[in-house]
Each structure stands twice: as structure tokens, then as C-alpha cells.
Design an enzyme around this catalytic site. Structure first.
Site, PDB file in Angstrom:
ATOM      1  N   SER A 144       6.166  -7.114   3.589  1.00  0.00           N
ATOM      2  CA  SER A 144       6.680  -7.791   4.551  1.00  0.00           C
ATOM      3  C   SER A 144       7.430  -9.179   5.309  1.00  0.00           C
ATOM      4  O   SER A 144       6.864  -9.797   4.362  1.00  0.00           O
ATOM      5  CB  SER A 144       6.138  -7.894   6.351  1.00  0.00           C
ATOM      6  N   SER A 193      16.502   5.532  -4.937  1.00  0.00           N
ATOM      7  CA  SER A 193      15.572   4.843  -6.176  1.00  0.00           C
ATOM      8  C   SER A 193      15.808   4.953  -7.312  1.00  0.00           C
ATOM      9  O   SER A 193      16.263   6.123  -7.597  1.00  0.00           O
ATOM     10  CB  SER A 193      14.004   4.420  -5.100  1.00  0.00           C
ATOM     11  N   PRO A 247      -3.357  -5.798  -5.993  1.00  0.00           N
ATOM     12  CA  PRO A 247      -3.040  -4.693  -4.958  1.00  0.00           C
ATOM     13  C   PRO A 247      -3.512  -5.100  -3.531  1.00  0.00           C
ATOM     14  O   PRO A 247      -4.027  -6.382  -2.906  1.00  0.00           O
ATOM     15  CB  PRO A 247      -3.777  -3.393  -5.364  1.00  0.00           C
ATOM     16  N   TRP A 249       1.345  -0.765   0.186  1.00  0.00           N
ATOM     17  CA  TRP A 249       0.283   0.312  -0.360  1.00  0.00           C
ATOM     18  C   TRP A 249       0.875   1.047   0.006  1.00  0.00           C
ATOM     19  O   TRP A 249       0.318   2.651  -0.315  1.00  0.00           O
ATOM     20  CB  TRP A 249      -0.822   0.390   0.894  1.00  0.00           C
ATOM     21  N   ASN A 250       1.931   1.232   0.523  1.00  0.00           N
ATOM     22  CA  ASN A 250       2.825   2.049   0.366  1.00  0.00           C
ATOM     23  C   ASN A 250       3.172   2.996  -0.487  1.00  0.00           C
ATOM     24  O   ASN A 250       3.328   4.474  -0.232  1.00  0.00           O
ATOM     25  CB  ASN A 250       4.150   2.288   1.609  1.00  0.00           C
ATOM     26  N   GLU A 305      11.071  -9.131  -3.001  1.00  0.00           N
ATOM     27  CA  GLU A 305      11.263  -7.412  -2.400  1.00  0.00           C
ATOM     28  C   GLU A 305      11.077  -6.907  -1.043  1.00  0.00           C
ATOM     29  O   GLU A 305       9.548  -7.217  -0.766  1.00  0.00           O
ATOM     30  CB  GLU A 305      10.959  -6.040  -3.034  1.00  0.00           C
ATOM     31  N   GLU A 338      11.996  -2.816  11.825  1.00  0.00           N
ATOM     32  CA  GLU A 338      11.803  -1.783  10.648  1.00  0.00           C
ATOM     33  C   GLU A 338      10.527  -1.100  11.712  1.00  0.00           C
ATOM     34  O   GLU A 338       9.507  -1.471  11.955  1.00  0.00           O
ATOM     35  CB  GLU A 338      11.318  -2.419  10.148  1.00  0.00           C
TER      36      GLU A 338
END
Length: 483
Positions: A235, A447, A181, A156-157, A256, A387
Site C-alpha cells: 500500500s 503484466s 513475505p 499477499w495477493n 510498487e 483503490e
């Protein structure tokens, strides 16, 4: 483009399967994290929808793989231009459903679009090998071909950029896609489906299943022998579960996963650069990024001034609703995130950390948290070992670079790191010894669509972007050719 069956806020309350918007018996609400209000209602897919989407992807795979690379490239370039043409609308959608400030949402549209342009260019750059076998006689030919239907799960980020970073190379390689998504941010994905159709993507090549019941959708797709690849961003915990499921069918996998990035300020650092980089690396998207700096290691000769200047820079950032153009820090994604991070701060203070800013929730229905800076953070605290995924920075000082390197590498994660120093030799030596997939050297932004994005250890496997990004969606085939 097929007309959606019905709309809420001009977006379909439906799934996108086989080039058509299809009805769903179950729906889910999309909430604005800045206000707690409902933005829209969308379809809540199930196992039947999941398999229908995979059916469509499988049916389209052969013809899409046979499409000329130039044609695939042209479609991706069309999508690139259409994204830019609709940038304001899409940025507003991103802000409404996940909260980031409009300026950052516009930046995400530009960043996400670049993956379309990059892989449009990569699609036409064929590669392989043809040579005589060392033993003589036969010739050896090596060619690349699409791996096959892809299941892409996105977070979602970055609801647009994480989609384009997966869909663009898949399409460029000749793979069809089933996209799932995040349930918090389905609207941006739906906007992107409309763009792909307008750009000329054939029916069934990309399918989108929105759902709040991820296991119900993911399990049948991952168990199906027709699926050939899983790509996931999220995650580490969820990644491990998906990896175990993918192993049963020996799927190609790229993941990732989580980070816990160190930010190291060496004795030779320029503090102007370091503070500017720290604000960017820590507070972009309210700290809700996988490459966010969490653990700040600052040389003892600089730690007092760095902390003072960093705290001042953080305090100057306005916190509020993303649609307000003056906002620099938006809300967290939900109330659970606010509670989790507040508990981490309280634990760190209980273990002796000094809090330089007042971390507190803002009033109202939104999920806001003021950014915080803590020094003297105990390495046993969750604020140091986990994290954070929020706007909180943990600082410790060091005297010896070897000590800083040990502390920086004392984690299961290995996604990103940051090193600041004006002695380039020492700084590069430190950066090259970090066990992370990416390192920002005197920069807080790493990035880039032209660079391979990914981590080591528990932060995942495979790379997205760069010249290697296409390889994740291709298989090698060797031909032994006798004369």
C-alpha cells in the site's frame, strides 16, 4: 537440502536463515480465507531473527557477487524448471492460503516462473562503457556492480510472483536477499525457499523471515548500515513509512504501491473487446490486484450497452472456494476487506449511484463478496477516489475525450490505465497522455516479465521486470584511467 526440524502439512514451522531451517519460540497461524480454517502454523519472527537473516546475507554477499554470471544464470534456470515441475503443489498452496481460484494460481506459477527465466537470461548480458574522454588523455570506463544486500517485502495477493519478481533480478545482479513475505501468505514463500536450495542457491544468499510483527522485523534491518537496498510492494501508506525509514540510511529504494486505474472506453471501441477486457482488468484475483481497473469511463453513446453486457458477464462468474475448479471469483483476503468494500458501496449508493448487481456476503465462514457494478458514481465517493482492491466496478459516462482524460488523471495514483478504441490514432494519443506508468491498449492484461512494471506519482518509483529491472539492483562505478 537441510531437513526441516519439524513440519506441518509438509512445510517447516521455522525460519529459513543461512541455508538452514531455524526454530522460533513464537508461531502464527495461517488461515484459509475461503473457510476460516487453519491451514498451518509457521514461525513468527522477531528482531533477533531479522538481524540473523541480515548477518547471513551480508556474509554471503562478497562470494555471491564474485560468482560467474553464467553460474547465477544456470541456478535461476534450474529454479524455473523446478517451479514448473512443482506447479500443481505450489498452486494449491497459493489457493489454500490466499484464496484465488486454482486456475489463477496455476497462472501465477507460470507468470512467476517467467521472472526466473527472464533474469537468468539478463544475468549474462553484461553492459557498460569504455571510451576516450572528450578532453583527451584519459579513458573513461563505466561498469555495473551489485548494490549489495537487499531487503524485499512482498504482499499477499501474488505470494509467488511478487517474490520471484524481486528475488530473480537480485540474484541475477549478484545481490543477496532477506525476504519478508506477507503474514497471510508465508507458505508459498517457504515452498520457494525449498526450490531455491534444490536449484543450487548457496546458503545465506536468500533468507526468509516470516512474521506477523512487521515493524519489529523491518526496523532493525532498515537501520543497519550493511543493508543497501529496500524493495517493497504494498500500500501507498506503508510505502511512505518505509521510504522515510530508508531515507535515514540513504538506501536504494524501489517501490510498487497502490493504484486506482481508469478504464476508458472511447466512442470507437469494439464492445466485445472492451467487455472482455473489463472483466479481466477488474475481476482477476477478485479485484485484489494493484493494477485492477476501478474507475470505468465510458462514452455516452456506448455506456448503456457496455453496462448491460458487463453486468451480464459479471453475473455469470461463479463465486466460491478456490479449490473448486468451477470457481471464477474466490474470497477476499479477510473480513475487514469485505466490510471496507461493502461500506464503500453503501456510501456510493447514498450519493446517488445505481447498483446493477446485488453485492452481498455469502454465507459461511469464508470472506466472500459477490461482484458488483454501479453506474452514476459520484466522483466524491471513496469508491471513485480510493483503490477498491475488491470485485466492485464504478462507471461514469463522458461526452468529450478531454473530459475523460481529466477524470482519469484526477488521482494521486499513477500505476496503470486501460484504453479501448478502434481508431488507433485517437486511442494511442489518449493512452500516451495518461499519467500512468503502464497502459493497456485494447487489453485488460498488461503484466509481462519482459516489460518494465511500475508507476508514477504516489504509485511508487523504480521498475520491476524488463531490461531495466536488473538496473534496480546494480550500482554504476566510473573508472578514470590515465595513460
Amino acid at each position: 537440502m537441510p531437513t526441516p526440524p519439524h513440519t506441518v502439512s509438509d512445510l517447516p514451522v521455522a525460519q529459513f536463515v543461512g541455508g538452514r531451517w531455524t526454530e522460533s519460540a513464537t508461531t502464527m497461524a495461517v488461515l484459509n480465507p475461503a473457510t476460516g480454517t487453519q491451514v498451518a502454523t509457521v514461525a513468527d519472527g522477531d528482531d533477533v531473527t531479522a538481524l540473523a537473516a541480515l548477518d547471513a546475507a551480508v556474509a554471503a554477499q562478497e562470494s555471491w557477487a564474485a560468482t560467474d554470471p553464467r553460474h547465477r544464470s544456470d541456478i535461476l534456470l534450474n529454479a524455473f524448471h523446478l517451479l514448473h515441475a512443482g506447479a500443481d503443489r505450489i498452486a494449491r498452496t497459493i489457493t489454500l492460503e490466499m484464496g484465488k481460484p486454482l486456475a489463477e494460481a496455476r497462472g501465477e506459477v507460470g507468470y512467476g516462473a517467467e521472472f526466473l527465466r527472464w533474469f537468468a537470461e539478463e544475468a549474462t548480458r553484461g553492459s557498460g562503457a569504455y571510451f576516450r574522454a572528450p578532453s583527451g588523455g584519459r579513458r573513461i570506463a563505466v561498469r555495473k556492480q551489485p548494490v549489495g544486500p537487499v531487503f524485499a517485502i512482498t504482499p499477499w495477493n501474488f505470494p509467488l510472483a511478487m517474490v520471484t519478481r524481486k528475488v530473480a533480478p537480485a540474484l541475477a545482479a549478484g545481490c543477496t536477499v532477506v525476504l519478508k513475505p506477507a503474514p497471510q501468505t508465508p507458505l508459498t514463500a517457504m515452498e520457494f525457499m525449498r526450490i531455491l536450495v534444490e536449484a543450487g542457491v548457496p546458503a545465506g544468499v536468500v533468507n526468509c523471515v516470516t512474521t506477523a510483527r512487521a515493524p519489529l522485523v523491518s526496523a532493525p534491518i532498515l537501520a543497519d548500515r550493511r543493508l543497501r537496498k529496500l524493495t517493497f510492494t504494498g500500500s501507498t501508506g506503508v510505502g511512505r513509512m518505509l521510504f522515510a525509514q530508508a531515507a535515514r540510511r540513504v538506501l536504494r529504494v524501489s517501490m510498487e504501491l497502490g493504484g486506482n486505474a481508469p478504464f476508458v472506453v472511447l466512442e470507437s471501441a469494439d464492445l466485445d473487446k472492451a467487455v472482455e477486457g473489463a472483466v479481466l482488468a477488474k475481476l482477476r484475483n477478485a479485484g485484489q490486484t494493484c493494477v485492477a481497473a476501478d474507475r470505468f469511463l465510458v462514452h455516452e453513446s456506448l455506456v448503456a450497452e457496455f453496462t448491460e453486457r458487463f453486468v451480464a458477464a459479471v453475473a455469470a462468474l461463479s463465486v466460491g472456494e478456490g479449490l473448486d475448479e468451477s470457481t471464477r471469483i474466490g474470497p477476499l483476503i479477510d473480513g475487514a476487506a469485505v466490510q471496507r468494500i461493502t461500506a464503500m458501496v453503501d456510501e456510493a449508493v447514498g450519493l446517488g449511484a445505481h447498483q446493477h448487481t446485488a453485492t452481498a456476503e455469502l454465507g459461511g465462514a469464508g470472506h466472500f463478496l459477490r461482484p458488483a457494478v454501479l453506474t452514476g458514481v459520484d466522483t466524491r465517493s471513496r469508491l471513485w477516489t480510493s483503490e477498491v482492491f475488491g470485485p466492485v466496478a464504478a462507471i461514469r459516462s463522458f461526452t468529450d475525450p478531454a473530459e475523460a482524460l481529466r477524470l482519469a488523471d484526477d488521482t494521486e495514483s499513477g500505476l496503470a490505465g486501460y484504453v479501448f478504441g478502434e481508431n488507433l490514432g485517437d486511442t494511442l494519443d489518449f493512452a500516451e497522455r495518461l499519467h500512468t506508468g503502464m497502459v493497456g491498449v485494447n487489453t485488460g492484461a498488461i503484466s509481462d516479465p519482459a516489460a518494465p512494471f511500475g508507476g508514477t506519482r504516489s504509485s511508487g518509483l523504480g521498475r520491476e521486470g524488463g531490461s531495466t529491472g536488473l538496473d534496480e539492483y546494480q550500482e554504476l562505478q566510473y573508472l578514470a584511467i590515465e595513460r
